[in-house]
Design a protein around this motif. Structure first.
Motif, PDB file in Angstrom:
ATOM      1  N   THR A  24      12.577  13.288 -17.560  1.00  0.00           N
ATOM      2  CA  THR A  24      11.946  14.474 -17.489  1.00  0.00           C
ATOM      3  C   THR A  24      10.779  14.548 -17.975  1.00  0.00           C
ATOM      4  O   THR A  24      10.164  13.700 -18.539  1.00  0.00           O
ATOM      5  CB  THR A  24      12.872  15.702 -17.738  1.00  0.00           C
ATOM      6  OG1 THR A  24      12.606  15.832 -19.564  1.00  0.00           O
ATOM      7  CG2 THR A  24      14.278  15.876 -17.522  1.00  0.00           C
ATOM      8  N   VAL A  25       9.881  15.609 -17.299  1.00  0.00           N
ATOM      9  CA  VAL A  25       8.279  15.714 -17.800  1.00  0.00           C
ATOM     10  C   VAL A  25       8.331  15.614 -19.433  1.00  0.00           C
ATOM     11  O   VAL A  25       7.631  14.906 -19.989  1.00  0.00           O
ATOM     12  CB  VAL A  25       7.776  16.840 -17.205  1.00  0.00           C
ATOM     13  CG1 VAL A  25       6.405  17.107 -17.821  1.00  0.00           C
ATOM     14  CG2 VAL A  25       7.422  16.771 -15.652  1.00  0.00           C
ATOM     15  N   GLY A  26       9.361  16.563 -20.089  1.00  0.00           N
ATOM     16  CA  GLY A  26       9.346  16.711 -21.336  1.00  0.00           C
ATOM     17  C   GLY A  26       9.629  15.441 -22.294  1.00  0.00           C
ATOM     18  O   GLY A  26       9.209  15.171 -23.055  1.00  0.00           O
ATOM     19  N   GLU A  27      10.291  14.685 -21.641  1.00  0.00           N
ATOM     20  CA  GLU A  27      10.832  13.407 -22.143  1.00  0.00           C
ATOM     21  C   GLU A  27       9.554  12.259 -22.214  1.00  0.00           C
ATOM     22  O   GLU A  27       9.371  11.696 -22.905  1.00  0.00           O
ATOM     23  CB  GLU A  27      12.011  12.927 -21.512  1.00  0.00           C
ATOM     24  CG  GLU A  27      13.327  13.567 -21.933  1.00  0.00           C
ATOM     25  CD  GLU A  27      14.478  13.124 -20.930  1.00  0.00           C
ATOM     26  OE1 GLU A  27      15.724  12.752 -21.639  1.00  0.00           O
ATOM     27  OE2 GLU A  27      14.275  13.049 -19.816  1.00  0.00           O
ATOM     28  N   LEU A  28       8.951  12.479 -20.708  1.00  0.00           N
ATOM     29  CA  LEU A  28       7.628  11.452 -20.952  1.00  0.00           C
ATOM     30  C   LEU A  28       6.789  12.005 -21.700  1.00  0.00           C
ATOM     31  O   LEU A  28       6.063  10.990 -22.296  1.00  0.00           O
ATOM     32  CB  LEU A  28       7.534  11.491 -19.496  1.00  0.00           C
ATOM     33  CG  LEU A  28       6.237  10.752 -18.965  1.00  0.00           C
ATOM     34  CD1 LEU A  28       6.554   9.083 -19.249  1.00  0.00           C
ATOM     35  CD2 LEU A  28       5.882  10.798 -17.456  1.00  0.00           C
ATOM     36  N   VAL A  29       6.663  13.257 -21.902  1.00  0.00           N
ATOM     37  CA  VAL A  29       5.479  13.781 -22.641  1.00  0.00           C
ATOM     38  C   VAL A  29       5.634  13.341 -24.170  1.00  0.00           C
ATOM     39  O   VAL A  29       4.739  12.752 -24.791  1.00  0.00           O
ATOM     40  CB  VAL A  29       5.439  15.268 -22.589  1.00  0.00           C
ATOM     41  CG1 VAL A  29       4.630  15.947 -23.971  1.00  0.00           C
ATOM     42  CG2 VAL A  29       4.782  15.837 -21.328  1.00  0.00           C
ATOM     43  N   ARG A  30       6.933  13.349 -24.565  1.00  0.00           N
ATOM     44  CA  ARG A  30       7.219  12.903 -26.007  1.00  0.00           C
ATOM     45  C   ARG A  30       6.939  11.443 -26.204  1.00  0.00           C
ATOM     46  O   ARG A  30       6.316  11.111 -27.144  1.00  0.00           O
ATOM     47  CB  ARG A  30       8.522  13.109 -26.289  1.00  0.00           C
ATOM     48  CG  ARG A  30       9.326  12.741 -27.702  1.00  0.00           C
ATOM     49  CD  ARG A  30      10.433  13.065 -28.001  1.00  0.00           C
ATOM     50  NE  ARG A  30      11.469  12.424 -27.099  1.00  0.00           N
ATOM     51  CZ  ARG A  30      12.619  12.843 -26.744  1.00  0.00           C
ATOM     52  NH1 ARG A  30      13.264  13.832 -27.447  1.00  0.00           N
ATOM     53  NH2 ARG A  30      13.389  12.067 -26.066  1.00  0.00           N
ATOM     54  N   GLN A  31       7.137  10.536 -25.183  1.00  0.00           N
ATOM     55  CA  GLN A  31       6.759   9.195 -25.417  1.00  0.00           C
ATOM     56  C   GLN A  31       5.272   9.175 -25.368  1.00  0.00           C
ATOM     57  O   GLN A  31       4.648   8.448 -26.213  1.00  0.00           O
ATOM     58  CB  GLN A  31       7.361   8.513 -24.567  1.00  0.00           C
ATOM     59  CG  GLN A  31       7.031   6.847 -24.630  1.00  0.00           C
ATOM     60  CD  GLN A  31       7.914   5.789 -23.559  1.00  0.00           C
ATOM     61  OE1 GLN A  31       9.400   6.172 -23.422  1.00  0.00           O
ATOM     62  NE2 GLN A  31       7.595   5.135 -23.250  1.00  0.00           N
ATOM     63  N   VAL A  32       4.746   9.539 -24.451  1.00  0.00           N
ATOM     64  CA  VAL A  32       3.226   9.553 -24.419  1.00  0.00           C
ATOM     65  C   VAL A  32       2.503   9.689 -25.665  1.00  0.00           C
ATOM     66  O   VAL A  32       1.463   9.184 -26.066  1.00  0.00           O
ATOM     67  CB  VAL A  32       2.707  10.051 -23.005  1.00  0.00           C
ATOM     68  CG1 VAL A  32       1.236  10.241 -23.105  1.00  0.00           C
ATOM     69  CG2 VAL A  32       2.993   9.515 -22.005  1.00  0.00           C
ATOM     70  N   LYS A  33       2.887  11.198 -26.234  1.00  0.00           N
ATOM     71  CA  LYS A  33       2.273  11.515 -27.207  1.00  0.00           C
ATOM     72  C   LYS A  33       2.646  10.610 -28.516  1.00  0.00           C
ATOM     73  O   LYS A  33       1.683  10.185 -29.520  1.00  0.00           O
ATOM     74  CB  LYS A  33       2.910  13.146 -27.793  1.00  0.00           C
ATOM     75  CG  LYS A  33       2.212  14.169 -26.799  1.00  0.00           C
ATOM     76  CD  LYS A  33       2.587  15.552 -27.268  1.00  0.00           C
ATOM     77  CE  LYS A  33       1.705  16.455 -26.531  1.00  0.00           C
ATOM     78  NZ  LYS A  33       2.371  18.023 -26.868  1.00  0.00           N
ATOM     79  N   ASP A  34       3.769  10.049 -28.629  1.00  0.00           N
ATOM     80  CA  ASP A  34       4.191   9.361 -29.962  1.00  0.00           C
ATOM     81  C   ASP A  34       3.524   8.127 -29.648  1.00  0.00           C
ATOM     82  O   ASP A  34       3.098   7.638 -30.654  1.00  0.00           O
ATOM     83  CB  ASP A  34       5.627   9.190 -29.525  1.00  0.00           C
ATOM     84  CG  ASP A  34       6.319   8.477 -31.137  1.00  0.00           C
ATOM     85  OD1 ASP A  34       6.420   9.140 -31.935  1.00  0.00           O
ATOM     86  OD2 ASP A  34       6.394   7.004 -30.996  1.00  0.00           O
ATOM     87  N   ALA A  35       3.394   7.547 -28.531  1.00  0.00           N
ATOM     88  CA  ALA A  35       2.601   6.365 -28.327  1.00  0.00           C
ATOM     89  C   ALA A  35       1.286   6.631 -28.436  1.00  0.00           C
ATOM     90  O   ALA A  35       0.551   5.346 -28.633  1.00  0.00           O
ATOM     91  CB  ALA A  35       3.054   5.656 -27.139  1.00  0.00           C
ATOM     92  N   ASP A  36       0.603   7.655 -28.316  1.00  0.00           N
ATOM     93  CA  ASP A  36      -0.893   8.038 -28.316  1.00  0.00           C
ATOM     94  C   ASP A  36      -1.253   7.082 -27.258  1.00  0.00           C
ATOM     95  O   ASP A  36      -2.599   6.199 -27.320  1.00  0.00           O
ATOM     96  CB  ASP A  36      -1.518   7.665 -29.439  1.00  0.00           C
ATOM     97  CG  ASP A  36      -3.084   8.038 -29.395  1.00  0.00           C
ATOM     98  OD1 ASP A  36      -3.144   8.960 -28.752  1.00  0.00           O
ATOM     99  OD2 ASP A  36      -3.985   7.490 -30.460  1.00  0.00           O
ATOM    100  N   ALA A  37      -0.862   7.119 -25.850  1.00  0.00           N
ATOM    101  CA  ALA A  37      -1.222   6.375 -24.784  1.00  0.00           C
ATOM    102  C   ALA A  37      -2.556   6.500 -24.293  1.00  0.00           C
ATOM    103  O   ALA A  37      -3.197   7.869 -24.407  1.00  0.00           O
ATOM    104  CB  ALA A  37      -0.265   6.666 -23.747  1.00  0.00           C
ATOM    105  N   LYS A  38      -3.209   5.774 -23.960  1.00  0.00           N
ATOM    106  CA  LYS A  38      -4.524   5.636 -23.330  1.00  0.00           C
ATOM    107  C   LYS A  38      -4.430   5.632 -21.916  1.00  0.00           C
ATOM    108  O   LYS A  38      -5.639   5.978 -21.339  1.00  0.00           O
ATOM    109  CB  LYS A  38      -5.368   4.364 -24.060  1.00  0.00           C
ATOM    110  CG  LYS A  38      -5.472   4.643 -25.358  1.00  0.00           C
ATOM    111  CD  LYS A  38      -6.158   5.925 -25.948  1.00  0.00           C
ATOM    112  CE  LYS A  38      -6.406   5.862 -27.374  1.00  0.00           C
ATOM    113  NZ  LYS A  38      -5.359   5.936 -28.392  1.00  0.00           N
TER     114      LYS A  38
END
Length: 568
Positions: free
Chosen positions: A111-125
């Motif tokens: 879901t969007v929420g699950e993707l947000v958590r990974q992107v934030k945790d990874a500090d994706a660029k």
């Protein structure tokens, strides 16, 4: 200290980066004109090893010059990718590493929420996605404060004209025929090889919410020579017997999973073979591709092997399959025998591998040359060291069960920004797998699980994630989640034990719908919802899952299934 080692000799691994290993060394058997990645739906859409080397360098140049990936140093900048299967996907993994970045696959079921958590945790660029996931990825980028300019849509439809489309401007960014190239940074020593991260894959480890597993260049380089030692021996035997083995396999597992990295992006290149990429898995298409391309090797997970064993649709589809392996979740001997009857005209025996994300895939594996009627998870791979400990971290007697710990070049760097998890999950350089095993007669047997992680069709489900969501429901006072075995699907499924707030009137269907709205498909409560008066906990407040598992075992033995099955 009792340490178990492989019966095979250790391998002197090269001190190079993963791209030099794959493209510029004698270790990998793929030739310059070997088609290493092919679109199964359109085999004209393919790429050779020589072509891939140039595409990697040109794509890496774009990542560096337009988005600064790797500009601050190697192994720091994370690129998160959500994509269906296509032959450009592994090349984007190589290209991210080529720019000195870190590749992080995200589940297409998120879901969007699950993707947000990974992107934030990874500090994706930078975020990559295939077209069907663009809307979701853009929304996640917005919530994470990432500019839409940094969302790139993968376009792999036209052979030899693959591209990345900037979501904001719709501009194509790549010039793969004549664009500038970036030479990847070469690694030439062991210290740097293990210091530089190449992948960030998300796993729940032994407990808790998903955590980023930092996989180094050493881990990626060691993966194939160590774990495909069984393949090397099999190839040699086939050559001696005048039946050369040429690897062909169907990619149907996600690149967010370590199996996708190892079995599709690394091992086939190492063994000189070809990966045919499915856009997404469905059973009818999967078996038809087997009939069309006649793969010689297939790694899959128990639920898919179960479908193959039981489906009347399967006739001659797997007659050409010479090597078949299962992993990611346990499988019983009787099912393995049934599956084997459908493979290679009944002559191909299903073998097992055992491993974790934290060990870059496999730790042990069955020899492809030997029939193992005990259906163990095989012998220890070269360069791998195991310890088997009791609950007090003391060595158990030989042949007795205990938690298996793993050491060696396949063991990851650790968890991303999780010092407590690193402290709890590693002991003197050994990773605690959370699996209970017995080692005897040179073979490993996994007999139980100490860790909380649930494996649904090979995909990880963290009980803590479900519990966090459940207790946020206004009608739920407390909740605990365990995995229960679904024999019909040959997989674990999540079951929730729920304490309802007094007078709330909450139903099992209401609970299931709440989870359905908040989490991806593989995390649904297929094991049912059971209402209880109190969640069993230790004095320190830790959920006593063993008590719930004991209760579930009694429930399974009863004539009536007590778990209300909500519609999912």
């Amino acid at each position: 200290m009792r340490i178990y080692e492989s019966e095979e000799k250790d391998i002197s691994l090269p001190e190079v980066d993963i791209l030099t290993f794959l493209f510029d060394s004698d270790w990998c058997l793929a030739k310059e004109d070997t088609e290493i990645h092919v679109e199964a739906a359109n085999p004209a859409n393919s790429i050779t090893k020589a072509e891939a080397r140039d595409v990697v360098r040109r794509t890496a140049h774009t990542f560096r010059e337009k988005f600064g990936i790797g500009a601050s140093g190697p192994g720091k900048d994370v690129v998160v990718c959500t994509s269906s299967g296509n032959p450009f996907l592994p090349v984007l993994f190589y290209s991210t590493v080529g720019a000195s970045g870190v590749f992080s696959g995200a589940s297409t079921a998120f879901t969007v929420g699950e993707l947000v958590r990974q992107v934030k945790d990874a500090d994706a660029k930078l975020l990559l996605c295939s077209a069907e996931f663009e809307e979701r990825t853009v929304e996640a980028a917005t919530q994470c404060g990432i500019s839409r300019d940094r969302v790139l849509v993968i376009d792999s439809r036209i052979p030899k004209k693959w591209n990345l489309i900037q979501s904001s401007s719709r501009s194509p960014l790549l010039h793969l025929g004549d664009g500038p190239m970036l030479e990847w940074q070469r690694i030439t020593n062991r210290e740097e090889q293990h210091a530089v991260t190449g992948c960030l894959l998300y796993s729940s480890g032994t407990t808790g919410l998903p955590k980023g597993v930092r996989i180094s260049h050493l881990n990626l380089v060691a993966c194939s020579p160590c774990c495909m030692n069984v393949g090397e021996r099999y190839r040699a035997r086939c050559a001696r017997e005048g039946e050369p083995f040429v690897l062909k396999t169907i990619a149907h597992l996600p690149m967010a999973h370590v199996a996708g990295i190892a079995w599709y992006s690394l091992n086939p290149v190492y063994l000189g073979g070809t990966t045919y990429w499915m856009e997404k898995y469905d059973f009818d298409t999967f078996i038809e591709y087997h009939r069309r391309y006649r793969p010689t090797l297939q790694f899959s997970v128990p639920p898919i092997w179960l479908q193959i064993a039981k489906s009347p649709k399967v006739t001659d589809h797997f007659d050409n399959l010479r090597v078949a392996s299962t992993g990611a979740a346990p499988m019983g001997l009787e099912l393995a025998k049934e599956v084997s009857q459908r493979l290679g005209k009944g002559k191909t025996r299903l073998s097992q591998f055992w491993g974790t994300t934290e060990t870059t895939g496999s730790i042990t594996g069955s020899d492809w040359e030997i029939v193992d009627d005990t259906f163990s998870v095989g012998g220890i791979f070269p360069n791998v060291r195991l310890r088997i400990l009791d609950d007090s971290d003391r060595d158990v007697e030989h042949g007795q069960p205990g938690e298996v710990l793993v050491g060696g070049p396949i063991v990851c760097q650790g968890y991303h920004n999780r010092p407590e998890a690193n402290h709890n999950s590693f002991l003197d350089g050994f990773y605690r797998t959370g699996d209970i095993g017995i080692y005897k007669n040179g073979l490993m047997y996994i007999v139980d699980r100490k860790k909380e992680l649930i494996k649904y069709k090979g995909l990880q489900v963290a009980p803590a994630e479900l519990e966090d969501l459940l207790v946020s429901h206004p009608k739920i006072e407390d909740a605990a989640v365990i995995g229960v075995q679904d024999l019909a699907q040959a997989t674990e499924v999540p079951r929730a034990y729920v304490v309802a707030k007094p007078g709330s009137g909450v139903t099992a269907q209401e609970v299931a719908n709440f989870v359905k709205e908040g989490l991806s498909s593989h995390k649904q409560l297929r094991g049912g919802v059971i209402f209880i008066d109190e969640v069993p906990k230790s004095p320190s407040g830790k959920i006593l899952r063993k008590d719930l598992r004991a209760r579930a075992a009694k429930e399974a033995a009863s004539l009536e299934d007590p778990a209300p099955k909500a519609k999912l």
